[in-house]
Design an enzyme around this catalytic site. Structure first.
Site, PDB file in Angstrom:
ATOM      1  N   HIS A  44       0.806  -1.214   0.000  1.00 32.16           N
ATOM      2  CA  HIS A  44       0.000   0.000   0.000  1.00 32.16           C
ATOM      3  C   HIS A  44       0.846   1.273   0.000  1.00 32.16           C
ATOM      4  O   HIS A  44       0.317   2.371  -0.190  1.00 32.16           O
ATOM      5  CB  HIS A  44      -0.952   0.001   1.202  1.00 32.16           C
ATOM      6  CG  HIS A  44      -2.266   0.661   0.916  1.00 32.16           C
ATOM      7  ND1 HIS A  44      -2.393   1.728   0.070  1.00 32.16           N
ATOM      8  CD2 HIS A  44      -3.518   0.389   1.370  1.00 32.16           C
ATOM      9  CE1 HIS A  44      -3.658   2.101   0.010  1.00 32.16           C
ATOM     10  NE2 HIS A  44      -4.363   1.296   0.785  1.00 32.16           N
ATOM     11  N   ARG A  45       2.155   1.144   0.220  1.00 32.88           N
ATOM     12  CA  ARG A  45       3.009   2.320   0.090  1.00 32.88           C
ATOM     13  C   ARG A  45       3.142   2.731  -1.372  1.00 32.88           C
ATOM     14  O   ARG A  45       3.311   3.917  -1.682  1.00 32.88           O
ATOM     15  CB  ARG A  45       4.409   2.028   0.650  1.00 32.88           C
ATOM     16  CG  ARG A  45       4.468   1.703   2.130  1.00 32.88           C
ATOM     17  CD  ARG A  45       5.869   1.278   2.537  1.00 32.88           C
ATOM     18  NE  ARG A  45       6.316   0.101   1.803  1.00 32.88           N
ATOM     19  CZ  ARG A  45       7.528  -0.441   1.913  1.00 32.88           C
ATOM     20  NH1 ARG A  45       8.423   0.114   2.731  1.00 32.88           N
ATOM     21  NH2 ARG A  45       7.859  -1.505   1.215  1.00 32.88           N
TER      22      ARG A  45
END
Length: 445
Positions: free
Chosen positions: A417-418
């Protein structure tokens, strides 16, 4: 122990193909070692006679540790022995390195020449840390030793057995040193193992009792299992995972596969559903570049790749490995099918080169071959996403408002999700699903 080119720090000696007293030639394979991911054959850098094996099978040793001593005949000089992967001697006599970058400096000392008088050791230059002492030889060169009572008990020599027999013994938990070989020269055969397992177990070899519920068996954590554990722990606690799921009607894709199998081009090709998934992944990745990227924490940058280095998770007898199809996005369906077939055959045979297990950008894991519908795969370290493909099966499905039986599978996408927001992850997964539902859509992209 050499560095075989993947920057490893240790490896396990899996199989010896030679024993003390055997003659070896240059580049003759004398042993197999298992690194974190692959089994690698070691060729001899010298011609001569094996003086001693310094490490027993099943032992993990650091790079630079002597593992074999080979006696070489030098013109006009007495025979000499050298520890395998030895550093150059003090007299600047060159010693061949095996592969990779060779041993760490100062990690190995040269064995004394036979028949030469012992000379006082020369003072070595100071080093930051003292090297570990060389291990004792596994077997003396065809000689017997005496025990404390003066009896002539033979030394604990390396047992002779072919690689398939060694693997069977490892799978059965049998110590080959406890088996008497019936083959020529004392070689242990499969029949010897079968006879050994059918014999009554000695009391001292019985499993330790745990309460009244039974015994237990312990194995050291090493090789592929050790590397896999380190990778998934690092990934799970470094990258914030998000997993999305999608059920896909792949009826049309399976029908296309049947038609292609009947054509001349694909007649001799193993065309599996995974080839269609791989092609769909490559096409979808071009529309969502965030999927084919890496988070560089040290540099504070996101690295976007021009091509897809596609990893395929493969279950092997030694554990899970992920060999790569290089520049998979440049291959057509026929080429992908051939690459997948070659990749899986090589992996199961344990012949995958270490270089083929690194530098991936996206991974597919086919859990459907085990009859599993879906799962939450863990990212490979350094990659932005991984796709799990579930079992393909006949399922009730609504088509144009009517209930029908269709061929369906589940897709599950885990992403970092980064790098990838929910929007990008959803678009990518939806694109893969659309291509598998309607493969003709690829012509419009």
């Amino acid at each position: 122990m050499p560095d075989v080119g993947e920057g490893l720090t240790e490896a396990e000696v899996v199989t010896w193909h030679v024993g003390p007293g055997d003659t070896v030639t240059v580049n003759q394979i004398f042993a197999e070692i298992e690194t974190a991911k692959a089994v690698v054959e070691l060729p001899s850098p010298w011609a001569g006679k094996v003086d001693a094996l310094l490490v027993e099978t099943g032992r993990t040793v650091d790079v630079g540790t002597p593992i074999i001593a080979i006696e070489t005949a030098e013109a006009g000089a007495p025979a000499a022995t050298a520890a395998h992967a030895a550093a150059p001697a003090a007299d600047d006599e060159a010693v061949a390195n095996l592969v990779g970058y060779g041993p760490r400096a100062g990690s190995v000392t040269r064995r004394a020449r036979r028949g030469a008088s012992a000379a006082p050791p020369q003072a070595a230059p100071p080093t930051p840390a003292a090297p570990a002492p060389a291990p004792e030889p596994v077997a003396a060169p065809a000689a017997s030793t005496t025990n404390g009572n003066g009896s002539g008990a033979p030394s604990d020599a390396v047992p002779l057995a072919k690689p398939p027999v060694r693997k069977l013994a490892k799978d059965l938990g049998i110590d080959l040193r406890a088996v008497t070989g019936s083959g020529a020269g004392g070689v242990i055969t499969r029949a010897d193992l079968e006879a050994h397992t059918s014999a009554p177990a000695a009391p001292q070899r019985a499993a330790a009792s745990v309460g009244r519920s039974g015994g237990e068996r312990r194995e050291p954590i090493r090789g592929v299992r050790k590397a896999t554990a380190a990778a998934v722990v690092s990934s799970a606690f470094t990258a914030p995972h998000v997993t999305e799921f999608l059920a896909v009607d792949v009826t049309e894709t399976m029908a296309l596969r049947d038609r292609l199998r009947a054509t001349r081009e694909y007649r001799d090709v193993k065309l599996t559903p995974l080839a269609f998934v791989a092609k769909a992944v490559c096409l979808a990745a071009a529309r969502t570049p965030d999927i084919n990227a890496r988070w560089d924490e040290a540099a504070g940058e996101i690295v976007y790749y021009d091509h897809v280095q596609l990893g395929i998770a493969a279950a092997t007898p030694r554990g899970l490995i992920v060999p790569k199809i290089r520049d998979a996005d440049t291959l057509n369906l026929l080429e992908l099918a051939g690459a997948l077939s070659e990749l899986t055959d090589t992996a199961r045979a344990g012949k995958t080169a270490p270089a083929e297990l690194t530098n991936g950008t996206f991974t597919i894991t086919n859990i459907g071959v085990f009859g599993v519908d879906t799962g939450t795969p863990i990212l490979n370290p350094g990659e932005a996403a991984i796709l799990a493909v579930g079992a393909i099966k006949q399922t009730p499905w609504v088509v144009d408002g009517e209930l029908a039986v269709r061929t369906v599978c589940q897709l599950s996408l885990s992403f970092d999700h980064r790098l990838v927001d929910g929007e990008q992850g959803s678009i990518f997964l939806s694109d893969v699903g659309k291509l598998l539902t309607d493969p003709g859509l690829a012509l419009t992209w």
